[in-house]
Enzyme design. Structure first.
Site, PDB file in Angstrom:
ATOM      1  N   LYS A 246      54.395  79.418  31.173  1.00 57.40           N
ATOM      2  CA  LYS A 246      54.719  80.658  30.442  1.00 57.40           C
ATOM      3  C   LYS A 246      53.644  80.966  29.398  1.00 57.40           C
ATOM      4  O   LYS A 246      52.851  80.091  29.041  1.00 57.40           O
ATOM      5  CB  LYS A 246      56.081  80.500  29.759  1.00 57.40           C
ATOM      6  CG  LYS A 246      56.109  79.404  28.682  1.00 57.40           C
ATOM      7  CD  LYS A 246      57.526  79.118  28.212  1.00 57.40           C
ATOM      8  CE  LYS A 246      57.523  78.019  27.143  1.00 57.40           C
ATOM      9  NZ  LYS A 246      58.895  77.647  26.754  1.00 57.40           N
TER      10      LYS A 246
ATOM     11  N   TYR B 159      36.976  87.632   0.488  1.00 51.47           N
ATOM     12  CA  TYR B 159      37.917  88.525  -0.193  1.00 51.47           C
ATOM     13  C   TYR B 159      38.617  87.822  -1.361  1.00 51.47           C
ATOM     14  O   TYR B 159      39.049  86.675  -1.235  1.00 51.47           O
ATOM     15  CB  TYR B 159      38.981  89.007   0.778  1.00 51.47           C
ATOM     16  CG  TYR B 159      38.464  89.980   1.817  1.00 51.47           C
ATOM     17  CD1 TYR B 159      37.882  91.191   1.437  1.00 51.47           C
ATOM     18  CD2 TYR B 159      38.561  89.685   3.162  1.00 51.47           C
ATOM     19  CE1 TYR B 159      37.415  92.076   2.397  1.00 51.47           C
ATOM     20  CE2 TYR B 159      38.097  90.568   4.125  1.00 51.47           C
ATOM     21  CZ  TYR B 159      37.520  91.774   3.738  1.00 51.47           C
ATOM     22  OH  TYR B 159      37.056  92.635   4.682  1.00 51.47           O
TER      23      TYR B 159
HETATM   24  C1  LIG Z   1      59.046  76.244  26.895  1.00 52.53           C
HETATM   25  C2  LIG Z   1      60.078  75.562  27.687  1.00 52.53           C
HETATM   26  C3  LIG Z   1      59.855  74.277  28.198  1.00 52.53           C
HETATM   27  C4  LIG Z   1      58.636  73.459  27.860  1.00 52.53           C
HETATM   28  O1  LIG Z   1      58.883  72.720  26.682  1.00 52.53           O
HETATM   29  P1  LIG Z   1      57.772  71.705  26.144  1.00 52.53           P
HETATM   30  O2  LIG Z   1      58.377  71.104  24.940  1.00 52.53           O
HETATM   31  O3  LIG Z   1      56.576  72.552  25.858  1.00 52.53           O
HETATM   32  O4  LIG Z   1      57.544  70.748  27.233  1.00 52.53           O
HETATM   33  C5  LIG Z   1      60.809  73.731  29.046  1.00 52.53           C
HETATM   34  N1  LIG Z   1      61.936  74.409  29.352  1.00 52.53           N
HETATM   35  C6  LIG Z   1      62.180  75.638  28.843  1.00 52.53           C
HETATM   36  C7  LIG Z   1      63.425  76.325  29.208  1.00 52.53           C
HETATM   37  C8  LIG Z   1      61.275  76.252  27.979  1.00 52.53           C
HETATM   38  O5  LIG Z   1      61.550  77.455  27.470  1.00 52.53           O
END
Ligand SMILES: *Cc1c(COP(=O)(O)O)cnc(C)c1O
Length: 385
Positions: free
Chosen positions: A50, A271
């Protein structure tokens, strides 16, 4: 056309343009990280790609993950699922943020497994009339997504009653697996097992049970079930407090010195002049900023590496540029600046940036981008075309 001013210079040449900043993704590291997870869990892996593969490239990471033995891909949105299919990837894909207003028809037509956490989404799938594979999401203690225990019966009953929905999996997500104390995770495992038993009692036969994220996969064998969903670990993020698992960061971020100046003690910098030089020193300009995802807080404790030496980021970080105090080091225009690299080599990694800026490595990695280029390599097998 005018002649370049120094066409034969070995140091710089506009005849050989190079991006100002580049994210270099090492697919060898991703493959080795998956190897580590397989060694530890001996359980099929769902590679979480993702958010553009945590910034590493959704298609490229998916391809490497499958080549390295991952059985499933996991993403959040239907659009991400369709992007995988458009690239010709035909491995099992689980999509966990579909709702009744998503393009469920396209996802199902492309054999994407849809996660449902409520009767509404289940019905939206069912009315399409085509057979759809569904994994049901249960809330076992995270209190984020998933059907709460009070809704399990209605969700399971609706799934059994639907002729077009095939429930092939049941899953949940862990809230506290990164903590050293296992009690909360054990409680989630027990809740999940109650959910599985209830589903079976009501007539479902979910083939694939899954609960573990990276931390669960690396530290809690009772969470493994049939599939471990790993994101962070793929990319080399060690999520478990105080524990290392020989994971390697898969992304290197490099830029270069584009300007250099000597300033005297008492000079205010950037800045608001919130950093003032306490001694005569040399500053160099690096052409990346918060517009490329560099957190502004990095100027309070962040460091970069130039020619193997760490130097502090000083003064407010701008949208496009940041300033590094190199002291009396000899630094030349065009020198490579390592923003993120290998902690084993003494270079900062996303976890260090997270500690400095009060966030987690995941947010650092998914935030990087803007104008940075991205290049894919494989340290053992040469550049991936
Ligand atoms: C993002 C996500 C993961 C991955 O989790 P990690 O801690 O990065 O391994 C797994 N399952 C779901 C449903 C997620 O949203």
């Amino acid at each position: 056309m005018t002649q370049p001013e120094h066409p034969t210079s070995a140091v710089y040449s506009s005849l050989n343009p190079t991006p100002l900043a580049t994210r270099i993704v090492d697919h060898g590291a991703i493959a080795r990280n998956i190897g580590r997870i397989r060694e530890i869990t001996a359980t099929p892996i769902l590679a979480v790609v993702k958010a553009d593969g945590f910034g590493h490239g959704i298609i490229e990471v998916a391809t490497t993950a499958l080549r390295s033995g991952a059985a499933w891909l996991g993403i959040a949105t239907v659009d991400e699922a369709l992007a995988l299919r458009s690239a010709g990837i035909d491995a099992p894909v689980l999509c966990w943020l579909a709702d009744p207003w998503c393009d469920l028809r396209a996802a199902i037509a492309q054999d994407v497994t849809i996660s449902c956490a409520n009767v509404e989404t289940l019905e939206a799938v069912a009315v399409l009339g085509c057979t759809a594979e569904v994994h049901l999401e249960l809330d076992t203690g995270m209190s984020r997504g998933g059907a709460g225990e009070e809704n399990w019966n209605s969700l399971f009953t609706a799934a059994v009653a639907s002729s077009s929905v095939r429930v092939t999996g049941l899953w949940s997500h862990l809230a506290l697996a990164t903590h050293a104390e296992p009690e909360a995770t054990t409680a989630q495992v027990q809740s999940f097992e109650r959910g599985v038993a209830r589903a079976r009692a009501l007539g479902l036969a979910p083939g694939v049970l899954h609960l573990a994220n990276s931390a669960g996969a690396l530290e809690h064998p009772d969470t493994w079930f049939d599939l471990v969903r790993c994101g962070a670990a793929l990319y080399g993020i060690e999520t478990v407090v105080g524990r290392g698992h020989d994971l390697e960061p898969a992304m290197r971020v490099v830029s270069r010195v584009t300007q250099r100046k000597r300033i005297s003690a008492g000079t205010g910098v950037s800045y608001n002049h919130d950093w003032v030089a306490s001694a005569d020193t040399t500053l160099v300009l690096v052409p990346v900023g918060y517009g490329d995802g560099i957190p502004r807080d990095l100027s309070h404790g962040g460091e970069v590496v130039i020619d193997g030496v760490r130097h502090p980021v000083v003064g407010a970080i701008s949208m496009d540029q940041l300033i590094v105090d190199v002291g009396d080091a000899v630094v030349t225009l065009g020198d490579e600046v390592v923003l993120l690299g290998s902690p084993a080599a003494g270079e900062p990694d996303p976890q260090e940036w997270g500690a400095v800026t009060g966030t987690i490595a995941h947010e650092i990695l998914t935030g990087l981008g803007g104008r940075m280029a991205r290049r894919h390599t494989n340290q053992t097998q040469g550049t991936i075309p």
